[in-house]
Design a protein around this motif. Structure first.
Motif, PDB file in Angstrom:
ATOM      1  N   ARG B  50      -7.661  -3.112  -5.463  1.00 56.99           N
ATOM      2  CA  ARG B  50      -6.236  -3.285  -5.224  1.00 56.99           C
ATOM      3  C   ARG B  50      -6.004  -3.811  -3.802  1.00 56.99           C
ATOM      4  O   ARG B  50      -5.146  -4.662  -3.573  1.00 56.99           O
ATOM      5  N   GLU B  51      -6.787  -3.303  -2.860  1.00 58.87           N
ATOM      6  CA  GLU B  51      -6.656  -3.732  -1.468  1.00 58.87           C
ATOM      7  C   GLU B  51      -6.948  -5.223  -1.331  1.00 58.87           C
ATOM      8  O   GLU B  51      -6.283  -5.929  -0.572  1.00 58.87           O
ATOM      9  N   ALA B  52      -7.952  -5.699  -2.056  1.00 57.14           N
ATOM     10  CA  ALA B  52      -8.309  -7.118  -1.981  1.00 57.14           C
ATOM     11  C   ALA B  52      -7.137  -7.979  -2.434  1.00 57.14           C
ATOM     12  O   ALA B  52      -6.840  -9.021  -1.843  1.00 57.14           O
ATOM     13  N   LEU B  53      -6.471  -7.537  -3.486  1.00 62.53           N
ATOM     14  CA  LEU B  53      -5.313  -8.284  -3.991  1.00 62.53           C
ATOM     15  C   LEU B  53      -4.182  -8.277  -2.971  1.00 62.53           C
ATOM     16  O   LEU B  53      -3.597  -9.311  -2.643  1.00 62.53           O
ATOM     17  N   LEU B  54      -3.892  -7.105  -2.435  1.00 63.15           N
ATOM     18  CA  LEU B  54      -2.799  -7.002  -1.476  1.00 63.15           C
ATOM     19  C   LEU B  54      -3.115  -7.731  -0.183  1.00 63.15           C
ATOM     20  O   LEU B  54      -2.222  -8.262   0.480  1.00 63.15           O
ATOM     21  N   GLU B  55      -4.376  -7.761   0.156  1.00 56.83           N
ATOM     22  CA  GLU B  55      -4.761  -8.460   1.385  1.00 56.83           C
ATOM     23  C   GLU B  55      -4.343  -9.921   1.292  1.00 56.83           C
ATOM     24  O   GLU B  55      -3.759 -10.475   2.221  1.00 56.83           O
ATOM     25  N   VAL B  56      -4.599 -10.534   0.154  1.00 60.88           N
ATOM     26  CA  VAL B  56      -4.227 -11.935  -0.035  1.00 60.88           C
ATOM     27  C   VAL B  56      -2.701 -12.081  -0.076  1.00 60.88           C
ATOM     28  O   VAL B  56      -2.139 -13.011   0.503  1.00 60.88           O
ATOM     29  N   ALA B 101       1.313   3.064   3.199  1.00 61.30           N
ATOM     30  CA  ALA B 101       0.311   4.094   2.913  1.00 61.30           C
ATOM     31  C   ALA B 101      -1.076   3.461   2.784  1.00 61.30           C
ATOM     32  O   ALA B 101      -2.069   3.987   3.289  1.00 61.30           O
ATOM     33  N   LEU B 102      -1.131   2.307   2.129  1.00 65.73           N
ATOM     34  CA  LEU B 102      -2.401   1.599   1.995  1.00 65.73           C
ATOM     35  C   LEU B 102      -2.915   1.168   3.371  1.00 65.73           C
ATOM     36  O   LEU B 102      -4.120   1.235   3.647  1.00 65.73           O
ATOM     37  N   MET B 103      -2.018   0.709   4.204  1.00 65.48           N
ATOM     38  CA  MET B 103      -2.424   0.250   5.526  1.00 65.48           C
ATOM     39  C   MET B 103      -2.898   1.415   6.394  1.00 65.48           C
ATOM     40  O   MET B 103      -3.852   1.277   7.166  1.00 65.48           O
ATOM     41  N   ALA B 104      -2.222   2.542   6.252  1.00 66.26           N
ATOM     42  CA  ALA B 104      -2.644   3.728   6.998  1.00 66.26           C
ATOM     43  C   ALA B 104      -4.067   4.121   6.607  1.00 66.26           C
ATOM     44  O   ALA B 104      -4.882   4.494   7.453  1.00 66.26           O
ATOM     45  N   ALA B 105      -4.357   4.023   5.317  1.00 65.36           N
ATOM     46  CA  ALA B 105      -5.698   4.354   4.846  1.00 65.36           C
ATOM     47  C   ALA B 105      -6.699   3.300   5.292  1.00 65.36           C
ATOM     48  O   ALA B 105      -7.827   3.613   5.675  1.00 65.36           O
ATOM     49  N   ALA B 106      -6.261   2.037   5.267  1.00 66.50           N
ATOM     50  CA  ALA B 106      -7.168   0.931   5.566  1.00 66.50           C
ATOM     51  C   ALA B 106      -7.614   0.916   7.026  1.00 66.50           C
ATOM     52  O   ALA B 106      -8.751   0.557   7.338  1.00 66.50           O
ATOM     53  N   LEU B 114      -8.345  -4.479   3.544  1.00 62.88           N
ATOM     54  CA  LEU B 114      -7.194  -4.611   4.428  1.00 62.88           C
ATOM     55  C   LEU B 114      -7.513  -4.225   5.870  1.00 62.88           C
ATOM     56  O   LEU B 114      -6.665  -4.378   6.761  1.00 62.88           O
ATOM     57  N   HIS B 115      -8.727  -3.731   6.080  1.00 63.78           N
ATOM     58  CA  HIS B 115      -9.051  -3.181   7.399  1.00 63.78           C
ATOM     59  C   HIS B 115      -8.855  -4.190   8.532  1.00 63.78           C
ATOM     60  O   HIS B 115      -8.148  -3.927   9.507  1.00 63.78           O
ATOM     61  N   ALA B 116      -9.459  -5.336   8.379  1.00 61.12           N
ATOM     62  CA  ALA B 116      -9.415  -6.332   9.448  1.00 61.12           C
ATOM     63  C   ALA B 116      -7.981  -6.731   9.786  1.00 61.12           C
ATOM     64  O   ALA B 116      -7.601  -6.798  10.959  1.00 61.12           O
TER      65      ALA B 116
END
Lengths: 197, 197
Positions: B50-56, B101-106, B114-116
């Motif tokens: 899911r993170e990969a999708l949101l990253e884009v 919330a995803l960004m906080a986790a990332a 999303l980390h980078a």
DNA sequence: ACCTGAACACCGTTCAAGT
DNA sequence: ACCTGAACACCGTTCAAGT
């Protein structure tokens, strides 16, 4: 309430406390029923919604919080009372992970089982805020809903593992925005008639 | 990348943008694949998480945000730059519901797609904060992680329908805690050598 | 190379059938 | 009165089978 029902109810609640502590407010209800050794329908009979279950789980803490507000109303100076209740409220919001989101939804939904509890807490905070504002010790452009929101925001921060370590520090920063400078009374010229002449 | 793959990829992304706009960052991946008229496995092939999708999905906005920080670095005074970037960052956090919330986790998980992006944004904010602090225009006891956390908290507030209407107001309150008084330079006695003698 | 969808292990919620 | 669990409609994730 029949004896077996009472027993199921109590056991369900005890198990729920454990599971919600582990998994947060969005814990699996199936898992709770399973661990309690009870049919899934039994859980739904006693707690028709997730909110109903959490309402019972939170009631004691919520009552404490409201009571604390009442005590602080008379035992402390307005700014100290507001500050330490705020701290207490944030600590409560940490009791179970994810509970703040439910409370945020509940305050806007009169149909939620958590609605009344949320309104009560907000009122308790509002009273402390108003007293502090009357003494010029808290920002004037703030209402009880804002205070409730800020508690929620800090609760959310505490739920995120990456932010949790800094939560005390962040609380201090936000508290400093709510409380205006010491504003030690009667220093700015116009007295506020704390003791009528 | 084969032509059909490219087409699936692009279409998937377009559909995802719609669905995530509607349902938030925890939207159903199944639903995305379904609406895109593509097998579920195809979605997972192109976006393993899911993170990969949101990253884009977020990349363009994130890049804008980082670029904006660079511009403000030279175009505005340190306090104004920090304030308006902060506002911009909170607005970004509103782009899709639940993304904070995803960004906080990332940010705490180097393995996240999303980390980078999160680290880059945090760095951009840190630079603006440091400049403001060097001029005494921002609280000294605050670091880039705190700033990132506050952005997240405001993003969360904006995600809650009950708090969203007051979000501009709450932003102002929190911003006032980050920015110290005007601290108009050279007024407190010790100059800060803005222009070397 | 790429796509598909069945398979698996989970959910929340309801409700007919049992005691 | 109360309890039970199957049934339904959903998930996320994986992977053998196809083109």
């Amino acid at each position: 309430m029949r004896a077996d029902a009472r027993q199921n109810y109590d056991h369900l609640l005890a198990v729920a406390r454990d599971v919600v502590t582990e998994q947060g407010a969005d814990a699996s209800l199936r898992d709770i029923a399973r661990r309690a050794g009870v049919g899934l329908g039994t859980l739904y009979r006693h707690f028709p919604t997730r909110e109903a279950l959490l309402e019972v789980l939170l009631r004691a803490s919520l009552d404490e919080l409201t009571q604390k507000a009442g005590e602080l109303q008379t035992s402390s100076s307005p700014d100290e009372a507001l500050a330490s209740w705020f701290r207490e409220a944030v600590a409560f919001a940490h009791r179970y992970r994810g509970v703040v989101a439910l409370m945020a939804a509940a305050i806007a939904d009169p149909g939620s089982a958590l609605h009344a509890s949320c309104v009560t807490v907000r009122s308790a905070g509002t009273r402390l805020l108003l007293r502090a504002q009357a003494e010029g010790m808290a920002r004037a452009d703030l209402d009880g809903a804002d205070l409730f929101a800020l508690i929620g925001a800090l609760g959310w921060l505490g739920d995120q593992p990456s932010f949790a370590p800094r939560i005390d520090h962040l609380l201090g920063i936000i508290a400093s925005a709510v409380l205006t400078k010491p504003a030690s009374s009667d220093v700015k010229g116009e007295r506020r008639r704390r003791i009528p002449p």
